[in-house]
Design an enzyme around this catalytic site. Sequence first.
Site, PDB file in Angstrom:
ATOM      1  N   LYS A 292       0.849  -1.203   0.000  1.00 31.41           N
ATOM      2  CA  LYS A 292       0.000   0.000   0.000  1.00 31.41           C
ATOM      3  C   LYS A 292       0.882   1.250   0.000  1.00 31.41           C
ATOM      4  O   LYS A 292       2.005   1.207   0.489  1.00 31.41           O
ATOM      5  CB  LYS A 292      -0.876   0.016   1.263  1.00 31.41           C
ATOM      6  CG  LYS A 292      -2.013  -0.972   1.272  1.00 31.41           C
ATOM      7  CD  LYS A 292      -2.829  -0.837   2.552  1.00 31.41           C
ATOM      8  CE  LYS A 292      -3.984  -1.828   2.580  1.00 31.41           C
ATOM      9  NZ  LYS A 292      -4.983  -1.620   1.535  1.00 31.41           N
ATOM     10  N   ARG A 366     -10.316 -11.586   1.762  1.00 31.58           N
ATOM     11  CA  ARG A 366     -11.115 -12.686   1.213  1.00 31.58           C
ATOM     12  C   ARG A 366     -10.363 -14.011   1.289  1.00 31.58           C
ATOM     13  O   ARG A 366     -10.973 -15.074   1.372  1.00 31.58           O
ATOM     14  CB  ARG A 366     -11.547 -12.338  -0.218  1.00 31.58           C
ATOM     15  CG  ARG A 366     -10.405 -12.109  -1.162  1.00 31.58           C
ATOM     16  CD  ARG A 366     -10.820 -11.341  -2.415  1.00 31.58           C
ATOM     17  NE  ARG A 366     -10.893  -9.897  -2.199  1.00 31.58           N
ATOM     18  CZ  ARG A 366     -11.242  -9.023  -3.133  1.00 31.58           C
ATOM     19  NH1 ARG A 366     -11.567  -9.423  -4.339  1.00 31.58           N
ATOM     20  NH2 ARG A 366     -11.284  -7.741  -2.857  1.00 31.58           N
TER      21      ARG A 366
HETATM   22  N1  BES Z   1      -8.245  -3.747   4.274  1.00 30.88           N
HETATM   23  C1  BES Z   1      -8.350  -3.355   2.915  1.00 30.88           C
HETATM   24  C2  BES Z   1      -9.638  -2.599   2.617  1.00 30.88           C
HETATM   25  C3  BES Z   1      -9.689  -1.197   3.150  1.00 30.88           C
HETATM   26  C4  BES Z   1      -8.944  -0.198   2.573  1.00 30.88           C
HETATM   27  C5  BES Z   1     -10.535  -0.889   4.186  1.00 30.88           C
HETATM   28  C6  BES Z   1      -9.024   1.089   3.064  1.00 30.88           C
HETATM   29  C7  BES Z   1     -10.643   0.396   4.649  1.00 30.88           C
HETATM   30  C8  BES Z   1      -9.869   1.382   4.092  1.00 30.88           C
HETATM   31  C9  BES Z   1      -8.323  -4.588   2.016  1.00 30.88           C
HETATM   32  O1  BES Z   1      -7.524  -5.625   2.461  1.00 30.88           O
HETATM   33  C10 BES Z   1      -7.781  -4.137   0.719  1.00 30.88           C
HETATM   34  O2  BES Z   1      -6.653  -3.749   0.680  1.00 30.88           O
HETATM   35  N2  BES Z   1      -8.601  -4.200  -0.326  1.00 30.88           N
HETATM   36  C11 BES Z   1      -8.202  -3.776  -1.620  1.00 30.88           C
HETATM   37  C12 BES Z   1      -8.743  -4.762  -2.612  1.00 30.88           C
HETATM   38  C13 BES Z   1      -8.206  -4.575  -3.999  1.00 30.88           C
HETATM   39  C14 BES Z   1      -6.743  -4.888  -4.038  1.00 30.88           C
HETATM   40  C15 BES Z   1      -8.974  -5.470  -4.925  1.00 30.88           C
HETATM   41  C16 BES Z   1      -8.778  -2.388  -1.851  1.00 30.88           C
HETATM   42  O3  BES Z   1      -9.891  -2.116  -1.406  1.00 30.88           O
HETATM   43  O4  BES Z   1      -8.092  -1.577  -2.445  1.00 30.88           O
HETATM   44 MN    MN Z   2      -5.517  -5.415   1.858  1.00 33.20          MN
END
Ligand code: BES
Ligand code: MN
Length: 509
Positions: A292, A366
């Site tokens: 990230k 997931r």
């Molecule tokens: N934990 C995150 C989702 C999230 C991001 C929750 C920001 C709250 C605030 C999750 O694990 C994630 O990173 N999801 C990705 C999925 C994508 C790579 C398909 C996302 O939402 O960007």
């Molecule tokens: Mn994630």
Amino acid sequence: MDFSIKASEPSKGLKTAAAAGGDAINVKTDCLVVGVFEQQALSGLAKQLDTASKGLLGRMVKRGELDGKLGSTVLLHEVAGWGAARVLLVGMGREAQLNAKSFAEATRAAVRALITTRAADAFWSLTATPVSGRDTAWAVRTAVIALRDATYRFTAMKSKVEAPAPALRKVVLTVAADDVKAARNAALQGGAIANGMALTKDLGNLPGNVCTPTYLAETARSLAKEFKLSSEILGPKQIEALKMGAFLSVSRGSVEPPRFIVLKYQGAAAKNAPIVLVGKGVTFDTGGISLKPGEGMDEMKYDMCGAGSVLGTLRAVAEMGLKLNVIAIVPATENMPSGLATKPGDIVTSMSGQTIEVLNTDAEGRLILCDALTYAERFKPAAVIDVATLTGACIIALGHINSGLFSKSDVLADQLLAAGRLAGDTAWRLPVEDEYQEQLKSNFADVANIGGRPAGSVTAACFLARFTEKYEWAHLDVAGTAWKSGAAKGATGRPVPLLTQFLIDREAR
Ligand code: BES
Ligand code: MN
Ligand code: ZN
């Protein structure tokens, strides 16, 4: 905080209001909290206060200083003729328009104003106001939860006290004489829900270096001890023996060992099928190799809020002693990059046997949930509800107001939506239709772990749906509702109110 219930008027057998504890005019309290309606003559307790103060409130109304507008508050000190040191007048809006939403809003405004007075005890009369479509028990739960929610502080990591703790210690809530018994039970329920929310908030607010998978497991173990639940905590070897290849692919990059937590509350006969709650327990989500961006990454300590909420809900259910069986399952892990970490393109085999191409290691929620959902089959559940901070896309869709709700079952979805409305912890339904499965196609495995940018929350839910075919299932995406960012950064305790209300309603059926 200590809550007690008193009748607001004398019940039939009693001669005087004072005998029933309803003599609010003379009551000795740090703060008497009283509702005032908009655009109408003073009524009820406000009228009595007016008379006892020789028309003070009436004069304020005339001067436009007291208009009863929804959520407005006016604080009066040491008025002659009143027993209370302070009286907090709370605008309830127009009486004809008073409903669950406006009542809850007035309650929250009153709570905020009451806390700033630094009163140590209060006499709360708003719960004696009838609200259309809601009973007194609801008004009492709403008040208790709002008071506890607003006085929650997270100071565990501060070396010295900065601001003084909230002063409020004791609150007397008044209700109609006939409702006293139900209100007492509701106050206990509200307290249990608030305790569950506080646990959920504490776990969320703790930093990732404290709240590790092991810490979550220890928390579950101590809950089990305190509330006589049964718990089972699995480490890497046992998780591997269960063939949870998807879950383990997330924990590979981390030095912290994963934990698979199972906590069981039995409030009904063993033959009653349990409700299973599954919570995403990523104690820190760096994204893994699909790292990230740095800005705001600290908030990924909240990526275990789903786990926190199912533990908090179980705590509330156990304290309430609900007559049903509930099981919490938490796959807990960090998501870290390292030489051992899963790489984009790696293919892993889930416990269900389905192979998954990990195209993005940041779509890890997931991967841990799918194995937990397969594990849940063994309990022959009446329903399974998973809770997860699953997708940023859910924040884009619904913001921070509603949690995302996904289910193929209209009945289960409607029950959860209704529980959310009742608890003031709302969700909004989004689709989980098979048409979206197309986006999860992989050239090399049974399924890919990402479905591209369009409908990102829906494809995440569709991924989970592939592992939930053996039972009734719903998924709550709480990415936008589990915590607040910015100056008021902190966990909210959601969706504990929704889940506990759902379970209270389930018990009553
Ligand atoms: N934990 C995150 C989702 C999230 C991001 C929750 C920001 C709250 C605030 C999750 O694990 C994630 O990173 N999801 C990705 C999925 C994508 C790579 C398909 C996302 O939402 O960007
Ligand atoms: Mn994630
Ligand atoms: Zn995550």
